[in-house]
Design a protein around this motif. Sequence first.
Motif, PDB file in Angstrom:
ATOM      1  N   LYS A   1     -47.365  15.478  -3.045  1.00 15.39           N
ATOM      2  CA  LYS A   1     -46.592  14.449  -3.108  1.00 15.39           C
ATOM      3  C   LYS A   1     -46.846  13.932  -1.732  1.00 15.39           C
ATOM      4  O   LYS A   1     -47.099  12.758  -1.595  1.00 15.39           O
ATOM      5  N   GLU A   2     -46.986  14.751  -0.732  1.00 15.32           N
ATOM      6  CA  GLU A   2     -47.163  14.176   0.809  1.00 15.32           C
ATOM      7  C   GLU A   2     -48.677  13.689   0.693  1.00 15.32           C
ATOM      8  O   GLU A   2     -48.752  12.601   1.416  1.00 15.32           O
ATOM      9  N   LEU A   3     -49.579  14.605   0.142  1.00 13.32           N
ATOM     10  CA  LEU A   3     -50.830  13.755   0.375  1.00 13.32           C
ATOM     11  C   LEU A   3     -51.208  12.640  -0.377  1.00 13.32           C
ATOM     12  O   LEU A   3     -51.635  11.795   0.106  1.00 13.32           O
ATOM     13  N   LEU A   4     -50.505  12.365  -1.603  1.00  5.36           N
ATOM     14  CA  LEU A   4     -50.612  11.309  -2.410  1.00  5.36           C
ATOM     15  C   LEU A   4     -49.842  10.087  -1.539  1.00  5.36           C
ATOM     16  O   LEU A   4     -50.391   8.972  -1.517  1.00  5.36           O
ATOM     17  N   GLU A   5     -48.767  10.219  -0.952  1.00  6.73           N
ATOM     18  CA  GLU A   5     -48.078   9.455  -0.200  1.00  6.73           C
ATOM     19  C   GLU A   5     -48.716   8.914   1.255  1.00  6.73           C
ATOM     20  O   GLU A   5     -48.611   7.639   1.318  1.00  6.73           O
ATOM     21  N   ARG A   6     -49.472   9.877   1.653  1.00 13.87           N
ATOM     22  CA  ARG A   6     -50.258   9.563   2.816  1.00 13.87           C
ATOM     23  C   ARG A   6     -51.264   8.372   2.314  1.00 13.87           C
ATOM     24  O   ARG A   6     -51.890   7.497   3.207  1.00 13.87           O
TER      25      ARG A   6
END
Length: 249
Positions: free
Chosen positions: A9-14
């Motif tokens: 989720k964090e990778l995609l959010e970035r």
Amino acid sequence: MTDFETQLKELLERTKNIKSPINATFGETNINEYNKPSEVWMNDVQIFYENYLKDHALGDRINSLLFHRKYNELVSCLTSISKDRKFIDKMNGIQEVAVPKYQAKGIPQYDVFISHANRDKEDFVEELYQAINKLGINIFYDKDVIDWGDNWKNVILDGTKKSEFAIIVISENFFDREWTEKELAEFLSRQNRNGQKLILPILHNITLTQLQERYPSVADIQAIDSKKYTCDQIAIMFARQLIKRLKSM
């Protein structure tokens, strides 16, 4: 949320704040500075891939995209993986459990069997059935289950074996009727054999004393009085019993 899901989720959010990398400069743009956020992101994806994605169906493609530094395609791959519930469940340690055939046969077909005398249908049982039915509960109710040409005795006996609970509407009309008492005997036998709550008695126009005189074995089971509750209230009370049972499974 697991480490896997959190990191994905964090990778995609970035990516929402990262511009696609460029291959040539324009104006006074410094290509290295411009591409730095996407490069850092892809380096993090490399670590994520090593930890989690080698066995995924897209694993080989992701490895190739990382080698060729294809940022946009990597974003697409991770987006696809974020929708792969089966793989996410696997990473969460959740596995599909097949119910053995012998066990499946024991899963109740009906949530509840309404045992009653036909004479009580008009003034109480039909309304009770409608109240429970509108909650989406699966009911064995004779007039809906027994079809033209069926051996009704066999259908009823089968229903007593395939119901999670039995609501027994006990009235003077119930007394001394061959099939109401046969149903009651079947449910008492099951309850005594399994040691699990099964029978939910409703006293309809009779007293507890009358119940004790006619069915002493049922008198020890907590009953409710049809005069004290509406059918909708009884339906909600039953739904709560069913939810408790499902939670305990």
